[in-house]
Design a protein around this motif. Structure first.
Motif, PDB file in Angstrom:
ATOM      1  N   GLY A   1     -54.951 -21.644  -5.252  1.00  0.00           N
ATOM      2  CA  GLY A   1     -53.966 -20.882  -4.499  1.00  0.00           C
ATOM      3  C   GLY A   1     -54.587 -19.959  -3.474  1.00  0.00           C
ATOM      4  N   GLY A   2     -55.874 -20.154  -3.175  1.00  0.00           N
ATOM      5  CA  GLY A   2     -56.559 -19.295  -2.229  1.00  0.00           C
ATOM      6  C   GLY A   2     -56.284 -19.635  -0.778  1.00  0.00           C
ATOM      7  N   GLU A   3     -55.456 -20.645  -0.556  1.00  0.00           N
ATOM      8  CA  GLU A   3     -55.122 -21.021   0.812  1.00  0.00           C
ATOM      9  C   GLU A   3     -54.385 -19.879   1.505  1.00  0.00           C
ATOM     10  OE1 GLU A   3     -54.392 -22.784  -1.852  1.00  0.00           O
ATOM     11  OE2 GLU A   3     -55.234 -24.758  -1.632  1.00  0.00           O
ATOM     12  N   VAL A   4     -54.621 -19.764   2.786  1.00  0.00           N
ATOM     13  CA  VAL A   4     -53.923 -18.770   3.607  1.00  0.00           C
ATOM     14  C   VAL A   4     -53.006 -19.536   4.549  1.00  0.00           C
ATOM     15  CG1 VAL A   4     -54.182 -16.939   5.312  1.00  0.00           C
ATOM     16  CG2 VAL A   4     -55.834 -17.142   3.439  1.00  0.00           C
ATOM     17  N   PHE A   5     -51.757 -19.113   4.590  1.00  0.00           N
ATOM     18  CA  PHE A   5     -50.743 -19.791   5.406  1.00  0.00           C
ATOM     19  C   PHE A   5     -50.289 -18.877   6.529  1.00  0.00           C
ATOM     20  CE2 PHE A   5     -50.620 -21.313   1.076  1.00  0.00           C
ATOM     21  CZ  PHE A   5     -50.716 -22.681   1.244  1.00  0.00           C
ATOM     22  N   PRO A   6     -49.973 -19.449   7.699  1.00  0.00           N
ATOM     23  CA  PRO A   6     -49.555 -18.622   8.829  1.00  0.00           C
ATOM     24  C   PRO A   6     -48.117 -18.138   8.747  1.00  0.00           C
ATOM     25  CG  PRO A   6     -49.627 -20.924   9.488  1.00  0.00           C
ATOM     26  CD  PRO A   6     -50.154 -20.850   8.075  1.00  0.00           C
ATOM     27  N   THR A   7     -47.289 -18.810   7.920  1.00  0.00           N
ATOM     28  CA  THR A   7     -45.885 -18.411   7.810  1.00  0.00           C
ATOM     29  C   THR A   7     -45.425 -18.503   6.357  1.00  0.00           C
ATOM     30  OG1 THR A   7     -44.949 -20.631   8.085  1.00  0.00           O
ATOM     31  CG2 THR A   7     -45.377 -19.372  10.116  1.00  0.00           C
ATOM     32  N   GLN A   8     -44.365 -17.798   6.052  1.00  0.00           N
ATOM     33  CA  GLN A   8     -43.758 -17.882   4.727  1.00  0.00           C
ATOM     34  C   GLN A   8     -43.289 -19.301   4.458  1.00  0.00           C
ATOM     35  OE1 GLN A   8     -40.649 -15.023   3.990  1.00  0.00           O
ATOM     36  NE2 GLN A   8     -40.258 -15.795   1.929  1.00  0.00           N
ATOM     37  N   SER A   9     -42.726 -19.931   5.461  1.00  0.00           N
ATOM     38  CA  SER A   9     -42.243 -21.301   5.321  1.00  0.00           C
ATOM     39  C   SER A   9     -43.377 -22.260   4.949  1.00  0.00           C
ATOM     40  CB  SER A   9     -41.572 -21.756   6.618  1.00  0.00           C
ATOM     41  OG  SER A   9     -41.151 -23.094   6.514  1.00  0.00           O
ATOM     42  N   ASP A  10     -44.524 -22.116   5.582  1.00  0.00           N
ATOM     43  CA  ASP A  10     -45.673 -22.969   5.260  1.00  0.00           C
ATOM     44  C   ASP A  10     -46.116 -22.750   3.815  1.00  0.00           C
ATOM     45  OD1 ASP A  10     -45.776 -24.117   7.806  1.00  0.00           O
ATOM     46  OD2 ASP A  10     -47.223 -22.643   8.541  1.00  0.00           O
ATOM     47  N   ALA A  11     -46.153 -21.492   3.382  1.00  0.00           N
ATOM     48  CA  ALA A  11     -46.556 -21.180   2.008  1.00  0.00           C
ATOM     49  C   ALA A  11     -45.567 -21.771   1.013  1.00  0.00           C
ATOM     50  CB  ALA A  11     -46.666 -19.666   1.823  1.00  0.00           C
ATOM     51  N   GLU A  12     -44.297 -21.637   1.294  1.00  0.00           N
ATOM     52  CA  GLU A  12     -43.277 -22.156   0.385  1.00  0.00           C
ATOM     53  C   GLU A  12     -43.252 -23.686   0.373  1.00  0.00           C
ATOM     54  OE1 GLU A  12     -39.981 -19.884   1.876  1.00  0.00           O
ATOM     55  OE2 GLU A  12     -40.277 -18.333   0.353  1.00  0.00           O
ATOM     56  N   THR A  13     -43.527 -24.310   1.502  1.00  0.00           N
ATOM     57  CA  THR A  13     -43.628 -25.769   1.533  1.00  0.00           C
ATOM     58  C   THR A  13     -44.787 -26.226   0.663  1.00  0.00           C
ATOM     59  OG1 THR A  13     -42.630 -25.937   3.725  1.00  0.00           O
ATOM     60  CG2 THR A  13     -44.039 -27.773   3.031  1.00  0.00           C
ATOM     61  N   TRP A  14     -45.917 -25.533   0.766  1.00  0.00           N
ATOM     62  CA  TRP A  14     -47.093 -25.891  -0.040  1.00  0.00           C
ATOM     63  C   TRP A  14     -46.784 -25.803  -1.536  1.00  0.00           C
ATOM     64  CZ3 TRP A  14     -50.031 -23.166  -3.608  1.00  0.00           C
ATOM     65  CH2 TRP A  14     -51.178 -23.804  -4.043  1.00  0.00           C
ATOM     66  N   ILE A  15     -46.168 -24.702  -1.992  1.00  0.00           N
ATOM     67  CA  ILE A  15     -45.876 -24.572  -3.429  1.00  0.00           C
ATOM     68  C   ILE A  15     -44.876 -25.643  -3.852  1.00  0.00           C
ATOM     69  CG2 ILE A  15     -43.969 -22.888  -3.465  1.00  0.00           C
ATOM     70  CD1 ILE A  15     -46.974 -22.385  -5.653  1.00  0.00           C
ATOM     71  N   GLY A  16     -43.922 -25.950  -2.981  1.00  0.00           N
ATOM     72  CA  GLY A  16     -42.941 -26.986  -3.294  1.00  0.00           C
ATOM     73  C   GLY A  16     -43.554 -28.365  -3.428  1.00  0.00           C
ATOM     74  N   GLU A  17     -44.601 -28.626  -2.665  1.00  0.00           N
ATOM     75  CA  GLU A  17     -45.286 -29.921  -2.728  1.00  0.00           C
ATOM     76  C   GLU A  17     -46.363 -29.956  -3.813  1.00  0.00           C
ATOM     77  OE1 GLU A  17     -46.718 -30.309   1.277  1.00  0.00           O
ATOM     78  OE2 GLU A  17     -44.772 -31.008   2.023  1.00  0.00           O
ATOM     79  N   SER A  18     -46.841 -28.812  -4.247  1.00  0.00           N
ATOM     80  CA  SER A  18     -48.006 -28.743  -5.141  1.00  0.00           C
ATOM     81  C   SER A  18     -47.687 -28.356  -6.574  1.00  0.00           C
ATOM     82  CB  SER A  18     -49.003 -27.719  -4.575  1.00  0.00           C
ATOM     83  OG  SER A  18     -49.376 -28.054  -3.263  1.00  0.00           O
ATOM     84  N   TRP A  19     -46.470 -27.942  -6.877  1.00  0.00           N
ATOM     85  CA  TRP A  19     -46.188 -27.335  -8.174  1.00  0.00           C
ATOM     86  C   TRP A  19     -46.494 -28.262  -9.345  1.00  0.00           C
ATOM     87  CZ3 TRP A  19     -42.653 -29.028 -11.748  1.00  0.00           C
ATOM     88  CH2 TRP A  19     -41.695 -29.926 -11.321  1.00  0.00           C
ATOM     89  N   ARG A  20     -46.278 -29.554  -9.220  1.00  0.00           N
ATOM     90  CA  ARG A  20     -46.541 -30.463 -10.345  1.00  0.00           C
ATOM     91  C   ARG A  20     -48.027 -30.481 -10.695  1.00  0.00           C
ATOM     92  NH1 ARG A  20     -42.468 -32.776  -7.478  1.00  0.00           N
ATOM     93  NH2 ARG A  20     -40.595 -33.355  -8.614  1.00  0.00           N
ATOM     94  N   GLY A  21     -48.870 -30.580  -9.688  1.00  0.00           N
ATOM     95  CA  GLY A  21     -50.316 -30.556  -9.921  1.00  0.00           C
ATOM     96  C   GLY A  21     -50.780 -29.215 -10.454  1.00  0.00           C
TER      97      GLY A  21
END
Length: 70
Positions: free
Chosen positions: A22-42
């Motif tokens: 989870g150390g990734e840095v995202f430029p927007t809230q939307s990008d961060a939320e997209t990442w968690i939405g795509e990554s939560w299973r893993g």
């Protein structure tokens, strides 16, 4: 010129202890939320139970459960 916020996640196990990742840095809230939405299973497979979203080190929300809804 205004500075762009840095959005990050803090990942936690079932006891609320930090989990590596989870150390990734995202430029927007939307990008961060997209990442968690795509990554939560893993992340769940890696022992992550919940996540907190931060903007420039300030918590925006959380804990966000990574357990699927029943």
């Amino acid at each position: 010129m205004s500075r762009i916020a840095e959005w990050t996640w803090r990942l936690e196990d079932i006891d609320g202890r930090p989990v590596p990742g989870g150390g990734e840095v995202f430029p927007t809230q939307s990008d961060a939320e997209t990442w968690i939405g795509e990554s939560w299973r893993g992340l769940r497979s890696a022992g992550v139970e919940s996540a907190h979203l931060f903007a420039d080190g300030e918590r925006v929300y959380g804990p966000l459960s990574l357990r699927p809804a029943d």
